[in-house]
Write a protein that holds these residues in place. Structure first.
Motif, PDB file in Angstrom:
ATOM      1  N   ARG A 102       0.864  -1.311  -0.201  1.00 15.98           N
ATOM      2  CA  ARG A 102       0.055   0.028  -0.087  1.00 15.98           C
ATOM      3  C   ARG A 102       1.040   1.186  -0.074  1.00 15.98           C
ATOM      4  NH1 ARG A 102      -3.648  -2.695   3.854  1.00 15.98           N
ATOM      5  NH2 ARG A 102      -2.306  -1.686   5.448  1.00 15.98           N
ATOM      6  N   CYS A 103       2.166   1.064   0.362  1.00 12.94           N
ATOM      7  CA  CYS A 103       2.917   2.115   0.420  1.00 12.94           C
ATOM      8  C   CYS A 103       3.553   2.822  -1.098  1.00 12.94           C
ATOM      9  CB  CYS A 103       4.250   1.841   1.262  1.00 12.94           C
ATOM     10  SG  CYS A 103       3.742   1.694   2.948  1.00 12.94           S
ATOM     11  N   LYS A 104       3.634   3.882  -1.158  1.00 11.32           N
ATOM     12  CA  LYS A 104       4.062   4.617  -2.569  1.00 11.32           C
ATOM     13  C   LYS A 104       5.481   4.340  -2.769  1.00 11.32           C
ATOM     14  CE  LYS A 104       3.964   8.704  -5.520  1.00 11.32           C
ATOM     15  NZ  LYS A 104       3.348  10.087  -5.457  1.00 11.32           N
ATOM     16  N   ARG A 105       6.370   4.639  -1.928  1.00  7.57           N
ATOM     17  CA  ARG A 105       7.888   4.505  -1.757  1.00  7.57           C
ATOM     18  C   ARG A 105       8.325   3.264  -1.066  1.00  7.57           C
ATOM     19  NH1 ARG A 105      12.645   8.468  -0.158  1.00  7.57           N
ATOM     20  NH2 ARG A 105      14.445   7.077  -1.132  1.00  7.57           N
ATOM     21  N   LYS A 106       8.715   2.335  -1.613  1.00  7.35           N
ATOM     22  CA  LYS A 106       8.786   0.907  -1.047  1.00  7.35           C
ATOM     23  C   LYS A 106      10.242   0.691  -1.059  1.00  7.35           C
ATOM     24  CE  LYS A 106       4.715  -0.566  -2.932  1.00  7.35           C
ATOM     25  NZ  LYS A 106       4.226  -1.163  -4.090  1.00  7.35           N
ATOM     26  N   VAL A 107      11.197   0.769  -0.065  1.00  6.41           N
ATOM     27  CA  VAL A 107      12.625   0.623   0.461  1.00  6.41           C
ATOM     28  C   VAL A 107      12.688  -0.702   1.407  1.00  6.41           C
ATOM     29  CG1 VAL A 107      14.743   1.567   1.061  1.00  6.41           C
ATOM     30  CG2 VAL A 107      13.047   2.823   0.054  1.00  6.41           C
ATOM     31  N   VAL A 108      13.497  -1.642   0.852  1.00  8.20           N
ATOM     32  CA  VAL A 108      13.886  -2.833   1.742  1.00  8.20           C
ATOM     33  C   VAL A 108      15.235  -2.474   2.138  1.00  8.20           C
ATOM     34  CG1 VAL A 108      14.232  -5.324   1.728  1.00  8.20           C
ATOM     35  CG2 VAL A 108      12.151  -4.182   0.724  1.00  8.20           C
ATOM     36  N   VAL A 109      15.376  -2.867   3.472  1.00  6.50           N
ATOM     37  CA  VAL A 109      16.788  -2.656   3.991  1.00  6.50           C
ATOM     38  C   VAL A 109      17.017  -4.168   4.421  1.00  6.50           C
ATOM     39  CG1 VAL A 109      15.691  -1.967   6.508  1.00  6.50           C
ATOM     40  CG2 VAL A 109      18.526  -1.632   5.536  1.00  6.50           C
ATOM     41  N   PHE A 124       9.034  -9.194  -8.021  1.00  6.12           N
ATOM     42  CA  PHE A 124       8.217  -9.925  -7.361  1.00  6.12           C
ATOM     43  C   PHE A 124       7.361  -9.279  -6.080  1.00  6.12           C
ATOM     44  CE2 PHE A 124      10.731 -13.102  -9.120  1.00  6.12           C
ATOM     45  CZ  PHE A 124       9.604 -13.934  -9.772  1.00  6.12           C
ATOM     46  N   LEU A 125       7.906  -8.463  -5.290  1.00 10.29           N
ATOM     47  CA  LEU A 125       7.355  -7.821  -4.194  1.00 10.29           C
ATOM     48  C   LEU A 125       7.115  -6.217  -4.677  1.00 10.29           C
ATOM     49  CD1 LEU A 125       9.354  -8.741  -1.289  1.00 10.29           C
ATOM     50  CD2 LEU A 125       7.180  -9.875  -2.018  1.00 10.29           C
ATOM     51  N   GLY A 126       7.403  -5.766  -5.746  1.00 11.67           N
ATOM     52  CA  GLY A 126       7.166  -4.233  -6.247  1.00 11.67           C
ATOM     53  C   GLY A 126       8.093  -3.316  -5.492  1.00 11.67           C
ATOM     54  N   GLY A 127       8.955  -3.749  -5.007  1.00 10.58           N
ATOM     55  CA  GLY A 127       9.894  -2.607  -4.317  1.00 10.58           C
ATOM     56  C   GLY A 127      10.785  -1.705  -5.281  1.00 10.58           C
ATOM     57  N   PHE A 167      17.062   8.158   2.917  1.00 11.79           N
ATOM     58  CA  PHE A 167      15.797   9.110   2.853  1.00 11.79           C
ATOM     59  C   PHE A 167      16.481  10.718   3.249  1.00 11.79           C
ATOM     60  CE2 PHE A 167      13.800   5.176   3.079  1.00 11.79           C
ATOM     61  CZ  PHE A 167      12.467   5.354   2.503  1.00 11.79           C
ATOM     62  N   GLY A 168      17.435  10.866   3.896  1.00 11.71           N
ATOM     63  CA  GLY A 168      17.873  12.191   4.061  1.00 11.71           C
ATOM     64  C   GLY A 168      16.962  12.619   5.404  1.00 11.71           C
ATOM     65  N   GLU A 169      16.671  13.881   5.116  1.00  8.90           N
ATOM     66  CA  GLU A 169      15.881  14.727   6.205  1.00  8.90           C
ATOM     67  C   GLU A 169      14.520  14.187   6.390  1.00  8.90           C
ATOM     68  OE1 GLU A 169      16.945  17.356   8.155  1.00  8.90           O
ATOM     69  OE2 GLU A 169      19.016  16.909   7.433  1.00  8.90           O
ATOM     70  N   GLU A 170      13.906  13.530   5.442  1.00 10.33           N
ATOM     71  CA  GLU A 170      12.522  12.979   5.534  1.00 10.33           C
ATOM     72  C   GLU A 170      12.498  11.575   5.928  1.00 10.33           C
ATOM     73  OE1 GLU A 170       8.524  13.384   5.629  1.00 10.33           O
ATOM     74  OE2 GLU A 170      10.077  14.933   5.147  1.00 10.33           O
ATOM     75  N   ALA A 171      12.205  11.266   7.213  1.00  9.47           N
ATOM     76  CA  ALA A 171      12.358  10.005   7.674  1.00  9.47           C
ATOM     77  C   ALA A 171      11.081   9.232   7.126  1.00  9.47           C
ATOM     78  CB  ALA A 171      12.313   9.886   9.050  1.00  9.47           C
ATOM     79  N   PRO A 172      11.434   7.699   6.778  1.00  9.20           N
ATOM     80  CA  PRO A 172      10.213   7.119   6.399  1.00  9.20           C
ATOM     81  C   PRO A 172       9.081   7.010   7.387  1.00  9.20           C
ATOM     82  CG  PRO A 172      12.298   5.815   6.497  1.00  9.20           C
ATOM     83  CD  PRO A 172      12.523   7.091   7.096  1.00  9.20           C
ATOM     84  N   ASP A 173       7.800   7.070   6.737  1.00 11.99           N
ATOM     85  CA  ASP A 173       6.497   7.060   7.744  1.00 11.99           C
ATOM     86  C   ASP A 173       6.581   5.797   8.238  1.00 11.99           C
ATOM     87  OD1 ASP A 173       5.655   9.745   6.500  1.00 11.99           O
ATOM     88  OD2 ASP A 173       5.183   8.485   4.873  1.00 11.99           O
ATOM     89  N   LEU A 174       6.976   4.561   7.887  1.00 11.37           N
ATOM     90  CA  LEU A 174       6.637   3.379   8.484  1.00 11.37           C
ATOM     91  C   LEU A 174       7.917   2.664   8.263  1.00 11.37           C
ATOM     92  CD1 LEU A 174       4.696   1.256   9.763  1.00 11.37           C
ATOM     93  CD2 LEU A 174       4.098   0.593   7.495  1.00 11.37           C
ATOM     94  N   GLY A 175       8.181   1.955   9.612  1.00  7.33           N
ATOM     95  CA  GLY A 175       9.118   0.908   9.771  1.00  7.33           C
ATOM     96  C   GLY A 175       9.022  -0.279  10.128  1.00  7.33           C
ATOM     97  N   ILE A 176       9.067  -1.314   9.536  1.00  5.02           N
ATOM     98  CA  ILE A 176       8.660  -2.630   9.991  1.00  5.02           C
ATOM     99  C   ILE A 176       9.860  -3.605  10.002  1.00  5.02           C
ATOM    100  CG2 ILE A 176       6.316  -2.396   9.315  1.00  5.02           C
ATOM    101  CD1 ILE A 176       6.874  -4.420   6.904  1.00  5.02           C
ATOM    102  N   GLY A 177       9.857  -4.295  11.134  1.00  3.91           N
ATOM    103  CA  GLY A 177      10.994  -5.332  11.210  1.00  3.91           C
ATOM    104  C   GLY A 177      10.581  -6.573  12.126  1.00  3.91           C
TER     105      GLY A 177
END
Length: 197
Positions: A102-109, A124-127, A167-177
């Motif tokens: 559902r997220c617009k910008r998808k970054v996997v760490v 496959f995940l659309g990241g 992400f620089g100054e703009e932190a991710p809206d959501l972090g999951i782990g």
């Protein structure tokens, strides 16, 4: 073999000299890679992305794969390998993926090497981006050495630093782990969620 099905005669790769080529189409197994068998890679995916049980199923299915490949069609043999090795959908957590998707910008760490997981994450995940452990490449041969580039395996504070850099100054809206080593990067996200093991 009929004349229409005979192998065409092509010059050897040593005849391709110079830099006049603008584009290329190249086979992978046996052409860009030394081994002409892709079985080791399918076995790796089966055991790493799946389980030891899936790897065992792949080994047990090998006679069927070989007969299909040699006597029916190469494509069928490879399809069987793919089917057994890559039940990706079965390994994706639906609860996490629904939120991720559902997220617009998808970054996997990830601690895994970027080169290994990036195709799966993107295709496959659309990241959009994978921040992972980077592998050294020999500048002369352009081959992966197997050694890890500095700062090392991306865990704990290194995940956090990778997220800050991305992400620089703009932190991710959501972090999951799902583990303690994810807490560092999750702590800089606006909202955090822990996925139970």
């Amino acid at each position: 073999m009929s004349p229409t099905k005979q192998d065409k005669k092509f010059p050897p790769i040593t005849a391709c000299k110079g830099t006049a080529y603008q584009s290329i189409a190249a086979d992978l197994d046996g052409t860009l890679l030394v081994s002409s068998s892709s079985l080791p890679y399918f076995m790796l995916v089966a055991t790493e992305a799946g389980s030891l049980l899936r790897g065992l199923v792949l080994l047990l299915a090998l006679p069927i794969v070989i007969v299909s490949y040699l006597f029916i069609s190469e494509a069928l043999g490879i399809q069987i390998l793919i089917f057994i090795s890559m039940f990706y959908a079965a390994d994706v957590r639906s609860d996490s993926y629904e939120v991720f998707d559902r997220c617009k910008r998808k970054v996997v760490v990830t601690a895994n090497p970027t080169i290994m997981v990036e195709p799966f994450v993107k295709d496959f995940l659309g990241g959009d981006k994978v921040l992972g452990t980077e592998i050294e490449v020999n500048p002369r041969t352009k081959r992966a050495t197997g050694f890890v580039k500095k700062p090392g395996v991306l865990v704990g504070k290194w995940k956090k630093l990778a997220i800050l850099k991305e992400f620089g100054e703009e932190a991710p809206d959501l972090g999951i782990g799902d583990r303690k080593t994810d807490h560092d990067f999750m702590s800089i996200c606006k909202v955090r969620a822990l996925v139970p093991l």
